[in-house]
Write an enzyme that holds these catalytic residues in place. Structure first.
Site, PDB file in Angstrom:
ATOM      1  N   SER A  40       4.105  -5.210   5.503  1.00  0.00           N
ATOM      2  CA  SER A  40       3.176  -4.179   5.033  1.00  0.00           C
ATOM      3  C   SER A  40       2.279  -4.623   3.897  1.00  0.00           C
ATOM      4  O   SER A  40       1.258  -3.982   3.624  1.00  0.00           O
ATOM      5  CB  SER A  40       3.959  -2.939   4.591  1.00  0.00           C
ATOM      6  OG  SER A  40       4.921  -3.279   3.604  1.00  0.00           O
ATOM      7  N   ASP A 327       3.255   3.597  -3.779  1.00  0.00           N
ATOM      8  CA  ASP A 327       4.391   4.351  -3.265  1.00  0.00           C
ATOM      9  C   ASP A 327       5.678   3.619  -3.616  1.00  0.00           C
ATOM     10  O   ASP A 327       5.682   2.782  -4.522  1.00  0.00           O
ATOM     11  CB  ASP A 327       4.248   4.626  -1.760  1.00  0.00           C
ATOM     12  CG  ASP A 327       4.265   3.354  -0.906  1.00  0.00           C
ATOM     13  OD1 ASP A 327       4.637   2.278  -1.423  1.00  0.00           O
ATOM     14  OD2 ASP A 327       3.913   3.433   0.292  1.00  0.00           O
ATOM     15  N   HIS A 330       4.992  -0.346  -2.530  1.00  0.00           N
ATOM     16  CA  HIS A 330       3.708  -1.032  -2.392  1.00  0.00           C
ATOM     17  C   HIS A 330       2.825  -0.843  -3.618  1.00  0.00           C
ATOM     18  O   HIS A 330       2.659   0.289  -4.086  1.00  0.00           O
ATOM     19  CB  HIS A 330       2.977  -0.529  -1.145  1.00  0.00           C
ATOM     20  CG  HIS A 330       3.797  -0.641   0.096  1.00  0.00           C
ATOM     21  ND1 HIS A 330       4.440   0.440   0.667  1.00  0.00           N
ATOM     22  CD2 HIS A 330       4.104  -1.719   0.869  1.00  0.00           C
ATOM     23  CE1 HIS A 330       5.104   0.037   1.735  1.00  0.00           C
ATOM     24  NE2 HIS A 330       4.916  -1.266   1.875  1.00  0.00           N
TER      25      HIS A 330
END
Length: 355
Positions: A40, A327, A330
């Site tokens: 991610s 978040d 991240h």
């Protein structure tokens, strides 16, 4: 005589321009394209149409991305795939390979194959229902065929050999798969050795496909992520030291593996990129970089956000640029900008990102 003089003069001028100028006009950019693989940190939207919880093509993700739209990037704005491509003059944003709006020009200048939630270990990806590393490689092989159809074999080979390939893999293997699924049954050193063998095989496969310039990103300081603090940092949510130690162990062996590959494969410019240290430096002294919060996430705050993970519209800070983390796992675009600038300096790239 006068006419002969001018004819010779004009001929000399034509010869001068013919010799001096075409090379500059025909010059190609030093980095024709940029590609990314892994998790991610670099995913730009490949998970959008998957049946998985590990996707973020909904608000408030993308609130600071151009147009303010959620694109599937696990960030409030651009991620390192975009930021590095922009800094190198390739293009401002890098589309996901699985995007439904991909164009031939996108193929020529680079795409992302990364999938949020993936890892070197297939188990990591399978548990979360995302794209495994071998499947990302299969997508890349398919991409090469498409690129060749657009530009021809010779130009396709040139693009692959001269472009930069980013890879971020290992974060989810260490922080999720090992910690929650394997810690009671397998010693960590054994698991790390397994991950490193998978990594070496993946980078060898890239080389065999014509790739020559690879930047291998380390893990983040996993114990200092908001999620890591919540699950392993105790009531006061300190950085979880065990998670950081495991990340350092993995990063050290990954760095050694990269050095070994570079030494053993001719003309393979593969480099280890330490993102652990610059991120930890920012986390330990956030005020020096203009951040006001190093432990909480801008959206999905502790104690619930660190566990539930993805952002929601009910819990969001007014100014993401003052937070290191967007978040539970991240960083924000601004935190990425600072670390990418550090990367570009270490790679001796004569460029930087303007905040």
């Amino acid at each position: 005589m006068e006419q002969l003089f001018w004819e010779r003069a004009v001929s000399i001028v034509f010869v001068f321009f013919a010799i001096r100028f075409p090379r500059a006009v025909a010059a190609k950019p030093a980095v024709p394209a940029l590609f990314s693989f892994g998790d991610s940190i670099l995913d730009t939207g490949n998970n959008n149409n998957l049946q998985t919880m590990s996707k973020c093509n909904f608000p408030p993700y993308g609130r600071d991305f151009p147009g303010g739209v959620p694109t599937g990037r696990f960030c409030n704005g651009k991620n390192p795939t975009d930021l590095i491509a922009s800094a190198l003059g390739v293009k401002e944003t890098v589309p996901a390979y699985l995007s439904t709006t991909l164009t031939p020009q996108d193929l020529i200048t680079g795409v992302s194959f990364a999938s949020g939630g993936s890892g070197l270990d297939d188990l990591t990806s399978q548990v979360q229902g995302v794209i495994t590393t071998p499947a990302q490689l299969a997508n890349f092989k398919e991409y090469i065929g498409k690129l060749t159809a657009v530009v021809g074999q010779q130009r396709a080979s040139e693009i692959l050999a001269n472009s930069i390939f980013l890879v971020s893999a290992g974060n989810n293997d260490v922080a999720f798969t090992y910690s929650f699924l394997l810690a009671t049954t397998r010693p960590f050193p054994v698991y790390v050795s397994y991950l490193i063998s998978l990594a070496k095989n993946f980078y060898k496969n890239l080389y065999d496909l014509g790739v020559r310039k690879v930047w291998v990103l380390s893990t983040l300081p996993l114990g200092c992520l908001p999620g890591g603090r919540t699950t392993g940092g105790g009531p006061l949510r300190f950085c979880a030291e065990l998670a950081n130690m495991e990340a350092q162990t993995f990063n050290g062996q990954l760095s050694a593996a990269v050095d070994s590959l570079r030494a053993s494969l001719p003309n393979y410019d593969i480099r280890f990129v330490d993102v652990y240290t610059p991120f930890l430096s920012i986390i330990n002294n956030p005020q020096a970089s203009g951040f006001t919060d190093a432990g909480e996430a801008c959206c999905g705050t502790a104690p619930f956000g660190g566990v539930s993970g993805l952002c929601n519209l009910l819990e969001i800070c007014p100014n993401p640029s003052t937070y290191i983390f967007w978040d539970f796992a991240h960083p924000t675009e601004r935190a990425y900008q600072l670390v990418v600038n550090s990367i570009l300096q270490k790679m001796n790239m004569n460029t930087s990102i303007t905040n």
